[in-house]
Motif scaffolding. Structure first.
Motif, short mmCIF file in Angstrom:
data_model
loop_
_atom_site.label_atom_id
_atom_site.label_comp_id
_atom_site.label_asym_id
_atom_site.label_seq_id
_atom_site.Cartn_x
_atom_site.Cartn_y
_atom_site.Cartn_z
N MET A 1 0.83 -1.21 0.00
CA MET A 1 0.00 0.00 0.00
C MET A 1 0.86 1.27 0.00
SD MET A 1 -2.83 1.60 0.00
CE MET A 1 -4.07 0.35 0.18
N ILE A 2 1.91 1.29 0.86
CA ILE A 2 2.83 2.43 0.90
C ILE A 2 4.23 1.91 0.58
CG2 ILE A 2 3.73 4.33 2.28
CD1 ILE A 2 1.32 3.96 4.16
N ARG A 3 4.86 2.55 -0.39
CA ARG A 3 6.19 2.12 -0.81
C ARG A 3 7.16 3.30 -0.79
NH1 ARG A 3 7.98 -2.31 -3.56
NH2 ARG A 3 5.83 -2.93 -4.00
N PHE A 4 8.27 3.12 -0.06
CA PHE A 4 9.35 4.10 -0.04
C PHE A 4 10.51 3.54 -0.86
CE2 PHE A 4 6.98 4.47 3.90
CZ PHE A 4 6.83 5.84 4.09
N GLY B 1 -3.66 -3.10 5.02
CA GLY B 1 -4.41 -3.71 6.11
C GLY B 1 -3.59 -4.07 7.32
N GLU B 2 -2.53 -3.32 7.61
CA GLU B 2 -1.73 -3.56 8.81
C GLU B 2 -1.58 -2.26 9.61
OE1 GLU B 2 1.95 -5.58 8.38
OE2 GLU B 2 1.00 -7.45 7.75
N LEU B 3 -1.41 -2.42 10.91
CA LEU B 3 -1.09 -1.30 11.79
C LEU B 3 0.41 -1.32 12.01
CD1 LEU B 3 -3.06 -0.19 14.95
CD2 LEU B 3 -0.60 0.02 14.81
N LYS C 1 -8.30 4.94 2.80
CA LYS C 1 -7.65 3.64 2.81
C LYS C 1 -6.43 3.63 3.72
CE LYS C 1 -8.90 2.05 -1.85
NZ LYS C 1 -8.34 1.58 -3.15
N VAL C 2 -5.83 4.81 3.93
CA VAL C 2 -4.61 4.93 4.72
C VAL C 2 -4.80 6.00 5.77
CG1 VAL C 2 -2.15 5.51 4.70
CG2 VAL C 2 -3.14 4.19 2.81
N LEU C 3 -4.43 5.70 7.02
CA LEU C 3 -4.43 6.68 8.10
C LEU C 3 -2.99 6.92 8.55
CD1 LEU C 3 -7.43 5.61 10.38
CD2 LEU C 3 -7.24 7.68 9.01
N VAL C 4 -2.61 8.18 8.61
CA VAL C 4 -1.28 8.58 9.07
C VAL C 4 -1.47 9.42 10.32
CG1 VAL C 4 0.80 9.86 8.51
CG2 VAL C 4 -0.33 8.52 6.74
N LEU C 5 -0.95 8.94 11.44
CA LEU C 5 -1.21 9.57 12.74
C LEU C 5 0.10 9.84 13.45
CD1 LEU C 5 -4.01 7.06 13.80
CD2 LEU C 5 -4.37 9.32 12.82
N ASP C 6 0.28 11.09 13.90
CA ASP C 6 1.50 11.50 14.60
C ASP C 6 1.16 11.76 16.05
OD1 ASP C 6 4.08 12.20 15.11
OD2 ASP C 6 4.17 13.88 13.72
N THR D 1 -8.07 -1.19 6.53
CA THR D 1 -7.39 0.11 6.52
C THR D 1 -5.93 -0.07 6.90
OG1 THR D 1 -9.47 1.13 7.21
CG2 THR D 1 -7.47 2.47 7.43
N THR D 2 -5.06 0.67 6.23
CA THR D 2 -3.64 0.67 6.57
C THR D 2 -3.36 1.84 7.50
OG1 THR D 2 -3.10 -0.25 4.41
CG2 THR D 2 -1.30 0.76 5.64
N VAL D 3 -2.79 1.59 8.66
CA VAL D 3 -2.52 2.62 9.65
C VAL D 3 -1.02 2.71 9.89
CG1 VAL D 3 -2.88 3.37 12.03
CG2 VAL D 3 -4.76 2.29 10.77
N LEU D 4 -0.48 3.90 9.69
CA LEU D 4 0.92 4.17 9.99
C LEU D 4 0.95 5.26 11.04
CD1 LEU D 4 3.96 3.80 9.36
CD2 LEU D 4 3.70 5.54 7.57
N LEU D 5 1.47 4.95 12.22
CA LEU D 5 1.44 5.93 13.30
C LEU D 5 2.78 5.99 14.02
CD1 LEU D 5 1.04 4.65 16.45
CD2 LEU D 5 -1.12 3.96 15.43
#
Length: 573
Positions: free
Chosen positions: A1-4, A29-31, A161-166, A193-197
């Motif tokens: 889903m997110i690629r760097f 679909g991962e936290l 689809k993606v949540l970015v939380l700081d 949902t993909t969650v990156l926090l």
């Protein structure tokens, strides 16, 4: 889903890249939890996903970041709004409307969703985050934690689809933080949902993560792995992991439940020992405190040279020497609009005492601090600070008696560089030149003089604001969420400085949701609920009996009254 792909970010004023050659893939679909010390580039990494870096922040982005196939270099944040929901460290910077319900609906209006869909999603989000009673409230009247929940809710309603939380739980009380994390987990498990926090309070979130990304130091390559693997090598880890290291548990526990299953032998070893607990006199009982090395004493003493005492400050000196109360509140009541923020609050703060104000979001903690510093006039009852009535005392006189570090450190920062902020602080406090800069170096090692405060992370700005207030060495020091945005190392440095101040006779009152800080530092805990004091007593007695406010070590080793890993380490040695 997110690629760097070989991602590097260099800001215009920075000599070195904040991020260098990041090569990662975050699956759908991962936290995924992002960890690392303060200032290593966690917020920058999150910003590249939402497009805020470099479109909003400036600087140079090399390499490629794609989210569901969209390149964030060629798609501005508004062109990613239907795909990526973002909540930064400062919720106030997030809001565009005036009331809670309008804010929850705004993102969906921007995407052109049907009114019936918008109404249903607003109601669902109000219930999910416990905001139903606040739906008509002006956002400006909410507490910091309530605003944080509204900010999170506003990005949930469009169903990205993606949540970015700081730092999503940094301003939340323990119960509210668990509610938010359980909602995120449901989104991951049920909706994909993909969650990156990013989060510094790892004790709250590490057990929920599917994977962890560790940023070890500025410019170093990140490490991706399972929570257990990363916590084994991470320089930042929650108390339960530190306890596992101390007890040589394998595998390391990530949750209180895991640790309790292994803690039987440790509890038996500790059953004949008594925890050392802090006292307001700056010593520890029942055994004498281990003396600090002489060099460390000289260093701390050099940071707190008293500014010249004016005639107005004589009352302060008398208060500190006699041991009389530095501050008192008697039957204190405060009404703010329709809300009765404080009701019949009685509180006494004595020199050398550290008190932790705790309670759910909106309980009245920040209001009480604002009343003690004279920003709010009581509706009923009385408040005195060193014999003065705060709201009737001129600010230039009151600043010698009481200092407040607010939740939003930017409120204290006006200059263009760290050096200019420190010079102004020295001048305002009548302190020796360099006093503030020494404090900044202690709390925030490695920050250059020419750094603009806006280029600091949230935790770094807080440390700078704290140094500015500490320069004046007020007899009463008030701190509102002082560990928000701080990693464990920065928090340890803060605890060292505050202990030194308390040992000199300064009174400290901190409003905090950080139960680990309260366990480490506070002599007393005062719990507020609905504007009233519902508990007031020694830290161990109050927090061990509270499921919400007990630190991890207390939960693992209950019913014994151990609060911190340091207490356990000393007992075992």
């Amino acid at each position: 889903m997110i690629r760097f792909e070989n991602v590097s970010v260099t800001y215009d004023s920075a000599p070195e890249p904040t991020l260098r050659d990041v090569q990662l893939t975050v699956p759908e679909g991962e936290l995924v939890l992002l960890v690392g010390p303060s200032g290593v580039g966690k917020s920058t990494l999150l910003g590249t996903v939402s497009g805020l870096v470099p479109h909003f922040t400036g600087g140079t982005l090399r390499g490629r970041v794609t989210v569901d196939g969209r390149d964030t270099r060629t798609h501005k944040p508004r062109e990613l709004a239907d795909l990526v929901g973002t909540v930064g460290q400062d919720p106030l910077a997030h809001f565009v409307t005036d009331t809670v319900e309008d804010e929850l609906a705004y993102g969906m209006e921007s995407l052109g969703l049907a009114p019936a869909v918008m109404r249903r999603r607003v109601e669902e989000t109000l219930d999910l985050l416990g905001l139903a009673e606040l739906r008509d409230r002006p956002i400006a009247t909410l507490s910091g934690g309530q605003q944080q929940r509204v900010a999170i809710g506003s990005v949930l309603t469009p169903h990205p689809k993606v949540l970015v939380l700081d730092e999503p739980t940094s301003a939340l009380d323990p119960a509210a933080a668990e509610d938010v994390l359980s909602v995120l987990q449901r989104l991951v498990h049920d909706l994909g949902t993909t969650v990156l926090l990013a989060e510094h309070r790892l004790e709250r979130v590490v057990q929920y993560a599917d994977q962890v990304i560790l940023l070890p130091a500025p410019g170093e390559a990140p490490v991706l792995g399972t929570p257990a693997d990363i916590m084994r090598v991470s320089p930042v880890h929650p108390p339960v992991v530190a306890l596992g290291h101390l007890a040589n548990w394998t595998p390391l526990p990530l949750s209180v439940r895991d640790a309790r299953r292994r803690a039987g032998p440790l509890r038996e070893r500790l059953s004949t020992c008594t925890p050392r607990t802090p006292t307001a006199e700056g010593t520890q009982r029942p055994r004498p405190a281990t003396p600090r090395p002489a060099a460390a004493k000289r260093t701390l003493a050099s940071l707190f040279r008293r500014p010249p005492v004016s005639p107005d400050a004589s009352a302060t000196t008398a208060t500190a020497t006699t041991g009389a109360a530095t501050a008192t509140a008697t039957a204190l009541g405060v009404r703010r609009g329709r809300v009765e923020a404080l009701r019949r609050v009685d509180l006494s703060v004595t020199p050398g005492e550290t008190i932790a104000l705790m309670g759910r979001n909106g309980a009245g903690k920040s209001t009480l601090l604002a009343t003690l510093v004279g920003m709010i006039e009581p509706t009923s009852g009385a408040v005195t600070v060193s014999g003065r009535t705060p709201h009737r005392t001129p600010p230039r006189e009151l600043i010698r008696e009481v200092g407040l570090v607010p939740q939003e450190p930017r409120d204290l920062l006006y200059a263009d560089t760290v050096a200019a902020e420190c010079a102004a602080a020295d001048q305002d406090a009548g302190a020796a030149h360099g006093t503030c800069r020494e404090l900044v170096s202690t709390l925030l090692p490695g920050v250059r003089d020419d750094t603009h405060p806006r280029d600091l992370s949230e935790g770094q700005r807080l440390a700078l604001a704290l140094a500015i207030v500490l320069t004046g060495r007020p007899p009463l020091l008030l701190l509102d969420e002082p560990t928000r945005g701080l990693d464990y190392a920065a928090k340890a440095r803060l605890v060292t400085v505050l202990r030194a101040l308390a040992a000199e006779g300064h009174a400290i009152v901190l409003a905090t949701h950080d139960v680990e800080l309260a366990a480490e530092l506070a002599h007393r805990v005062v719990i507020l609920a609905g504007g009233e004091v519902v508990a007031d007593g020694p830290t161990a007695e109050v927090v061990v009996s509270s499921p919400a406010f007990a630190p991890q070590v207390a939960k693992v080793l209950a019913p014994q009254h151990w609060l911190t890993v340091a207490q356990v380490r000393e007992a075992l040695s």
